[in-house]
Every structure is written in structure tokens, then in C-alpha cells.
Design a protein around this motif. Sequence first.
Motif, PDB file in Angstrom:
ATOM      1  N   VAL A  89      10.385   2.320   1.176  1.00  0.00           N
ATOM      2  CA  VAL A  89       9.327   2.855   2.030  1.00  0.00           C
ATOM      3  C   VAL A  89       9.951   3.476   3.273  1.00  0.00           C
ATOM      4  CG1 VAL A  89       7.286   2.266   3.407  1.00  0.00           C
ATOM      5  CG2 VAL A  89       7.647   1.175   1.177  1.00  0.00           C
ATOM      6  N   GLU A  90       9.593   4.712   3.546  1.00  0.00           N
ATOM      7  CA  GLU A  90      10.021   5.378   4.772  1.00  0.00           C
ATOM      8  C   GLU A  90       9.262   4.757   5.938  1.00  0.00           C
ATOM      9  OE1 GLU A  90       9.309   9.701   6.782  1.00  0.00           O
ATOM     10  OE2 GLU A  90       9.862   9.698   4.655  1.00  0.00           O
ATOM     11  N   VAL A  91       9.957   4.478   7.041  1.00  0.00           N
ATOM     12  CA  VAL A  91       9.316   3.804   8.171  1.00  0.00           C
ATOM     13  C   VAL A  91       9.731   4.442   9.486  1.00  0.00           C
ATOM     14  CG1 VAL A  91      11.115   2.033   8.272  1.00  0.00           C
ATOM     15  CG2 VAL A  91       8.893   1.579   9.300  1.00  0.00           C
ATOM     16  N   THR A  92       8.758   4.529  10.383  1.00  0.00           N
ATOM     17  CA  THR A  92       8.985   4.939  11.766  1.00  0.00           C
ATOM     18  C   THR A  92       8.454   3.818  12.640  1.00  0.00           C
ATOM     19  OG1 THR A  92       8.625   7.251  11.177  1.00  0.00           O
ATOM     20  CG2 THR A  92       8.479   6.690  13.520  1.00  0.00           C
ATOM     21  N   ILE A  93       9.201   3.479  13.692  1.00  0.00           N
ATOM     22  CA  ILE A  93       8.789   2.396  14.581  1.00  0.00           C
ATOM     23  C   ILE A  93       8.441   2.962  15.943  1.00  0.00           C
ATOM     24  CG2 ILE A  93       9.536   0.297  15.766  1.00  0.00           C
ATOM     25  CD1 ILE A  93      11.285  -0.295  13.317  1.00  0.00           C
ATOM     26  N   GLN A  94       7.284   2.550  16.448  1.00  0.00           N
ATOM     27  CA  GLN A  94       6.883   2.875  17.818  1.00  0.00           C
ATOM     28  C   GLN A  94       6.628   1.564  18.539  1.00  0.00           C
ATOM     29  OE1 GLN A  94       3.509   5.501  18.047  1.00  0.00           O
ATOM     30  NE2 GLN A  94       4.548   7.141  16.981  1.00  0.00           N
ATOM     31  N   GLN A  95       7.165   1.464  19.732  1.00  0.00           N
ATOM     32  CA  GLN A  95       6.972   0.254  20.517  1.00  0.00           C
ATOM     33  C   GLN A  95       6.770   0.659  21.962  1.00  0.00           C
ATOM     34  OE1 GLN A  95      10.321  -2.441  21.016  1.00  0.00           O
ATOM     35  NE2 GLN A  95       8.969  -4.182  20.681  1.00  0.00           N
TER      36      GLN A  95
ATOM     37  N   GLU B 294      11.975  -3.325   9.636  1.00  0.00           N
ATOM     38  CA  GLU B 294      12.381  -2.019   9.097  1.00  0.00           C
ATOM     39  C   GLU B 294      13.184  -2.193   7.812  1.00  0.00           C
ATOM     40  OE1 GLU B 294      14.727   2.050  10.430  1.00  0.00           O
ATOM     41  OE2 GLU B 294      14.921   0.266  11.693  1.00  0.00           O
ATOM     42  N   ALA B 295      14.114  -3.146   7.797  1.00  0.00           N
ATOM     43  CA  ALA B 295      14.940  -3.378   6.610  1.00  0.00           C
ATOM     44  C   ALA B 295      14.088  -3.796   5.415  1.00  0.00           C
ATOM     45  CB  ALA B 295      15.997  -4.437   6.910  1.00  0.00           C
ATOM     46  N   ARG B 296      13.081  -4.640   5.654  1.00  0.00           N
ATOM     47  CA  ARG B 296      12.211  -5.068   4.553  1.00  0.00           C
ATOM     48  C   ARG B 296      11.479  -3.889   3.934  1.00  0.00           C
ATOM     49  NH1 ARG B 296       8.713  -9.540   7.063  1.00  0.00           N
ATOM     50  NH2 ARG B 296       7.419  -9.126   5.241  1.00  0.00           N
TER      51      ARG B 296
ATOM     52  N   GLU C  19       0.831  -1.213   0.000  1.00  0.00           N
ATOM     53  CA  GLU C  19       0.000   0.000   0.000  1.00  0.00           C
ATOM     54  C   GLU C  19       0.863   1.259   0.000  1.00  0.00           C
ATOM     55  OE1 GLU C  19      -3.357   0.582  -0.233  1.00  0.00           O
ATOM     56  OE2 GLU C  19      -3.548  -1.561  -0.665  1.00  0.00           O
ATOM     57  N   ALA C  20       1.940   1.240   0.775  1.00  0.00           N
ATOM     58  CA  ALA C  20       2.836   2.402   0.835  1.00  0.00           C
ATOM     59  C   ALA C  20       3.466   2.664  -0.527  1.00  0.00           C
ATOM     60  CB  ALA C  20       3.914   2.188   1.893  1.00  0.00           C
ATOM     61  N   GLU C  21       3.862   1.600  -1.210  1.00  0.00           N
ATOM     62  CA  GLU C  21       4.429   1.766  -2.553  1.00  0.00           C
ATOM     63  C   GLU C  21       3.402   2.364  -3.508  1.00  0.00           C
ATOM     64  OE1 GLU C  21       7.811  -1.607  -3.173  1.00  0.00           O
ATOM     65  OE2 GLU C  21       5.737  -2.323  -3.135  1.00  0.00           O
ATOM     66  N   LEU C  22       2.180   1.863  -3.460  1.00  0.00           N
ATOM     67  CA  LEU C  22       1.119   2.359  -4.351  1.00  0.00           C
ATOM     68  C   LEU C  22       0.770   3.819  -4.092  1.00  0.00           C
ATOM     69  CD1 LEU C  22      -1.381  -0.648  -4.357  1.00  0.00           C
ATOM     70  CD2 LEU C  22      -0.059   0.209  -6.302  1.00  0.00           C
ATOM     71  N   ARG C  23       0.754   4.207  -2.818  1.00  0.00           N
ATOM     72  CA  ARG C  23       0.299   5.538  -2.422  1.00  0.00           C
ATOM     73  C   ARG C  23       1.425   6.553  -2.236  1.00  0.00           C
ATOM     74  NH1 ARG C  23      -4.842   4.905   1.118  1.00  0.00           N
ATOM     75  NH2 ARG C  23      -5.542   2.814   0.639  1.00  0.00           N
ATOM     76  N   GLY C  24       2.679   6.105  -2.327  1.00  0.00           N
ATOM     77  CA  GLY C  24       3.789   6.992  -2.025  1.00  0.00           C
ATOM     78  C   GLY C  24       3.762   7.414  -0.566  1.00  0.00           C
ATOM     79  N   ALA C  25       3.440   6.469   0.306  1.00  0.00           N
ATOM     80  CA  ALA C  25       3.216   6.759   1.716  1.00  0.00           C
ATOM     81  C   ALA C  25       4.362   6.261   2.578  1.00  0.00           C
ATOM     82  CB  ALA C  25       1.917   6.095   2.177  1.00  0.00           C
ATOM     83  N   ALA C  26       4.421   6.779   3.779  1.00  0.00           N
ATOM     84  CA  ALA C  26       5.329   6.297   4.813  1.00  0.00           C
ATOM     85  C   ALA C  26       4.564   5.317   5.686  1.00  0.00           C
ATOM     86  CB  ALA C  26       5.838   7.459   5.654  1.00  0.00           C
TER      87      ALA C  26
END
Length: 138
Positions: free
Chosen positions: A68-74, A60-62, A26-33
Motif C-alpha cells: 500500500v502506498e502511504v503518505t503521512i501528515q502530522q 508506514e512499514a506495515r 480497504e486500500a488492498e481491495l480498492r487499489g488505493a493509497a
Amino acid sequence: MGLVKILVGYVPTPEGEAALEAAAAEAELRGAAVLLLNTSRGDAYVDSRYANQAELDAAEARLRERGVEVTIQQAVGTGDVAHELIRAAEQNDVTLIVLGLRRRSPVGKLILGSTAQRVLLESPVPVLAVKVPTSRDD
């Protein structure tokens, strides 16, 4: 309006991996993070759904390999994962939530409730629910 964001509820299980894959597509399709949220139910000392650092790094690596830009919250949750997901969606201005589903019996759903059902019903944004393919789904 800033960059479009997709929230994925990630757990290190086949369901979580299916959700991560769908969020990446979905991120690839939408240009989303992607905002990857991993939370513990908080009701046990050890929770297999709470990802360790190696699992988070691999996820994150995948995403980054796909551009895809990614932010992780845990965080250790309050025991209410649906609330944590909805709150993260509202606080981070996401446009889509992606969840992995697991197969449960009707009785299991009745007795234990369903995080996915609550998110589907209470989410302020659209929800993409993804199930793990089985041999019958091929």
C-alpha cells in the motif's frame, strides 16, 4: 481522476491500530493509497495521541509491507480533531475516511462530545468506523 485515496485518522492506541488495519485492507481491495493523518488536540504540552517518529515509521512499514502506498501528515492541531480530519479529506480528495472508535459511556459522550460522531455527520465522503474487538466480540 487520480489514484483513489483513503484517509486514516491514526493514533498510537488500540483504536488507531484497528483503524490502520482496516484502512490497509480497504486500500488492498480498492487499489488505493493511504493518507495517514496524526494530529494533536493541541490542548496539552504532552498528548499521547500524537505519534512519535518510531510509531509513524512502524505504521508506514506495515502499510508498505502490504503493498500500500502511504503518505503521512502530522501536525499539532487546533484542538478540533474532527475539523482537521474533514479538512484533510477535502484538501486531499480522499474517497473514504477510516476511524477507530473507543467505548464511551452515554454520559461521557454527552459531556465530552465525540470526534467520531462529528466526522460521521460532517464528512463529505463515506466514513468507515472500526472498533477494537473485545473478548465478547470474538
